[in-house]
Write an enzyme that holds these catalytic residues in place. Structure first.
Site, PDB file in Angstrom:
ATOM      1  N   ASP A  30       0.784  -1.199  -0.017  1.00  0.00           N
ATOM      2  CA  ASP A  30       0.012   0.020   0.013  1.00  0.00           C
ATOM      3  C   ASP A  30       1.095   1.317  -0.079  1.00  0.00           C
ATOM      4  O   ASP A  30       1.940   1.140   0.507  1.00  0.00           O
ATOM      5  CB  ASP A  30      -0.945  -0.034   1.170  1.00  0.00           C
ATOM      6  CG  ASP A  30      -1.840   0.897   1.333  1.00  0.00           C
ATOM      7  OD1 ASP A  30      -2.570   1.271  -0.036  1.00  0.00           O
ATOM      8  OD2 ASP A  30      -2.546   1.473   2.206  1.00  0.00           O
ATOM      9  N   ASN A  78     -11.051  -3.001  -5.030  1.00  0.00           N
ATOM     10  CA  ASN A  78     -10.582  -1.760  -5.614  1.00  0.00           C
ATOM     11  C   ASN A  78     -11.214  -1.360  -6.913  1.00  0.00           C
ATOM     12  O   ASN A  78     -10.696  -0.323  -7.447  1.00  0.00           O
ATOM     13  CB  ASN A  78      -9.111  -1.878  -5.832  1.00  0.00           C
ATOM     14  CG  ASN A  78      -8.105  -1.969  -4.786  1.00  0.00           C
ATOM     15  OD1 ASN A  78      -7.043  -2.836  -4.576  1.00  0.00           O
ATOM     16  ND2 ASN A  78      -8.377  -0.981  -3.847  1.00  0.00           N
TER      17      ASN A  78
HETATM   18  C1  IPE Z   1      -5.369  -2.697  -0.100  1.00  0.00           C
HETATM   19  O1  IPE Z   1      -5.079  -1.374  -0.058  1.00  0.00           O
HETATM   20  C2  IPE Z   1      -5.450  -3.400  -1.402  1.00  0.00           C
HETATM   21  C3  IPE Z   1      -4.127  -3.277  -2.049  1.00  0.00           C
HETATM   22  C4  IPE Z   1      -2.844  -3.091  -1.821  1.00  0.00           C
HETATM   23  C5  IPE Z   1      -4.039  -4.106  -3.283  1.00  0.00           C
HETATM   24  P1  IPE Z   1      -6.206  -0.196  -0.290  1.00  0.00           P
HETATM   25  O2  IPE Z   1      -5.637   1.000  -0.295  1.00  0.00           O
HETATM   26  O3  IPE Z   1      -7.131  -0.684  -1.252  1.00  0.00           O
HETATM   27  O4  IPE Z   1      -6.906  -0.196   1.225  1.00  0.00           O
HETATM   28  P2  IPE Z   1      -7.849   0.831   1.940  1.00  0.00           P
HETATM   29  O5  IPE Z   1      -8.897   1.384   1.082  1.00  0.00           O
HETATM   30  O6  IPE Z   1      -6.744   1.891   2.434  1.00  0.00           O
HETATM   31  O7  IPE Z   1      -8.256  -0.073   3.162  1.00  0.00           O
HETATM   32  C1  IPE Z   2      -1.804   0.412  -3.192  1.00  0.00           C
HETATM   33  O1  IPE Z   2      -1.551   1.658  -3.339  1.00  0.00           O
HETATM   34  C2  IPE Z   2      -2.047  -0.212  -4.575  1.00  0.00           C
HETATM   35  C3  IPE Z   2      -3.338  -0.579  -5.074  1.00  0.00           C
HETATM   36  C4  IPE Z   2      -4.201  -0.656  -4.275  1.00  0.00           C
HETATM   37  C5  IPE Z   2      -3.452  -1.168  -6.407  1.00  0.00           C
HETATM   38  P1  IPE Z   2      -2.671   2.833  -3.283  1.00  0.00           P
HETATM   39  O2  IPE Z   2      -2.886   3.151  -4.649  1.00  0.00           O
HETATM   40  O3  IPE Z   2      -3.722   2.330  -2.463  1.00  0.00           O
HETATM   41  O4  IPE Z   2      -1.862   3.919  -2.521  1.00  0.00           O
HETATM   42  P2  IPE Z   2      -2.514   4.894  -1.543  1.00  0.00           P
HETATM   43  O5  IPE Z   2      -2.852   4.142  -0.442  1.00  0.00           O
HETATM   44  O6  IPE Z   2      -3.566   5.821  -2.024  1.00  0.00           O
HETATM   45  O7  IPE Z   2      -1.565   6.052  -1.177  1.00  0.00           O
HETATM   46 MG    MG Z   3      -4.157   2.472  -0.333  1.00  0.00          MG
END
Ligand code: IPE
Ligand code: IPE
Ligand code: MG
Length: 256
Positions: A30, A78
């Site tokens: 993340d 997502n």
């Molecule tokens: C979890 O991250 C999913 C992945 C890293 C693929 P998210 O960014 O989607 O999670 P939340 O929304 O902060 O819980």
């Molecule tokens: C994790 O990074 C990757 C995916 C969920 C695909 P994020 O896209 O959630 O990055 P932040 O949490 O918004 O920084």
């Molecule tokens: Mg994230």
């Protein structure tokens, strides 16, 4: 109720000495979006960098003796993101496969994809199948990429298999479900890492992580590297895993 000696009721793994290297590490990758924003760049830039980080990370964990690495790349939730980000991520997977598959195959990485493939494009499904097929005999480390994966989905799909196969209710136990869940080929994760500072599981490996050791770091995924890996493994090595039992050195020998 009889009281069997504790040594007989603990699973053998509970006896493992502290200091061990985890066999299986799970990672919620993340922080890509924030990493990009810090650089005044679009979120996609962070995802792209995140792929490079993943390729480095697989080798770094393998070099430290980890046998299974399972990473969260795209969650069941997502899809709620803006459509440009979702389609950007789908396209990025195809690019990543064509850019890195040869290298990973040469590095001895066995690739597995876990998640609901029914919702992804035919092109992506074929890319996954190809990646799995050409790395199937590799044995250095198994990289499982969770894509369109959710821990709740995983439980539901295993239950559906039981119903579809007409399995008798009394046969559906924890062991049966584990054998029909997405990571049936791997031991449960020993260490569960989340980068990006959030302290939640976000629907990753809910079943399999029941006794995983948790490690949260503020480090944003694109910055994840050797220092963070060593910090996570060092923290793990200090943990005292009991699995509901008691510490091995507290077991009183029989007859005392
Ligand atoms: C979890 O991250 C999913 C992945 C890293 C693929 P998210 O960014 O989607 O999670 P939340 O929304 O902060 O819980
Ligand atoms: C994790 O990074 C990757 C995916 C969920 C695909 P994020 O896209 O959630 O990055 P932040 O949490 O918004 O920084
Ligand atoms: Mg994230």
């Amino acid at each position: 109720m009889s009281h069997a000696p504790v040594t007989e009721t603990l699973p053998p793994v509970a006896m493992r000495a502290a200091g061990a290297v985890p066999r299986h590490v799970a990672v919620v990758m993340d922080g890509n979006g924030r990493w990009a924003r810090q650089r005044y760049m679009p979120r996609f830039f962070g995802h792209k960098q995140g792929v490079d980080t993943l390729v480095r990370t697989v080798n770094a964990f393998a070099a430290r003796g980890v046998e299974y690495l399972t990473v969260f790349a795209f969650s069941s939730e997502n899809w709620k993101r803006p459509s440009e980000e979702v389609s950007g991520l789908m396209g990025l997977v195809l690019v990543a496969v064509s850019k890195y598959l040869g290298k990973m195959a040469n590095d001895g990485v066995r690739i597995r994809i876990i998640g609901d493939r029914s919702a992804v494009s035919e092109k992506l499904r074929r890319a996954w199948e190809h990646a799995e097929a050409i790395t199937a005999h590799n044995a250095r480390i198994t990289l499982s990429v969770a894509f369109n994966y959710g821990g709740r989905w995983d439980v539901v799909q295993a239950c559906r298999q039981a119903i579809a196969q007409g399995v008798a209710p009394e046969q559906v136990d924890e062991e049966w479900l584990s054998r029909h869940m997405a990571l049936a080929f791997a031991p449960d994760p020993d260490l569960f890492i989340r980068t990006g500072g959030e302290m939640r599981m976000s629907n990753f490996l809910l079943w399999q992580a029941a006794y995983s050791e948790l490690f949260f770091t503020e480090c944003l995924w694109p910055d994840f590297g050797d220092a963070e890996i060593d910090a996570a493994l060092a923290a793990y090595a200090q943990r005292d895993r009991r699995f509901g039992g008691i510490r091995p050195n507290e077991v009183v020998p029989e007859g005392t």
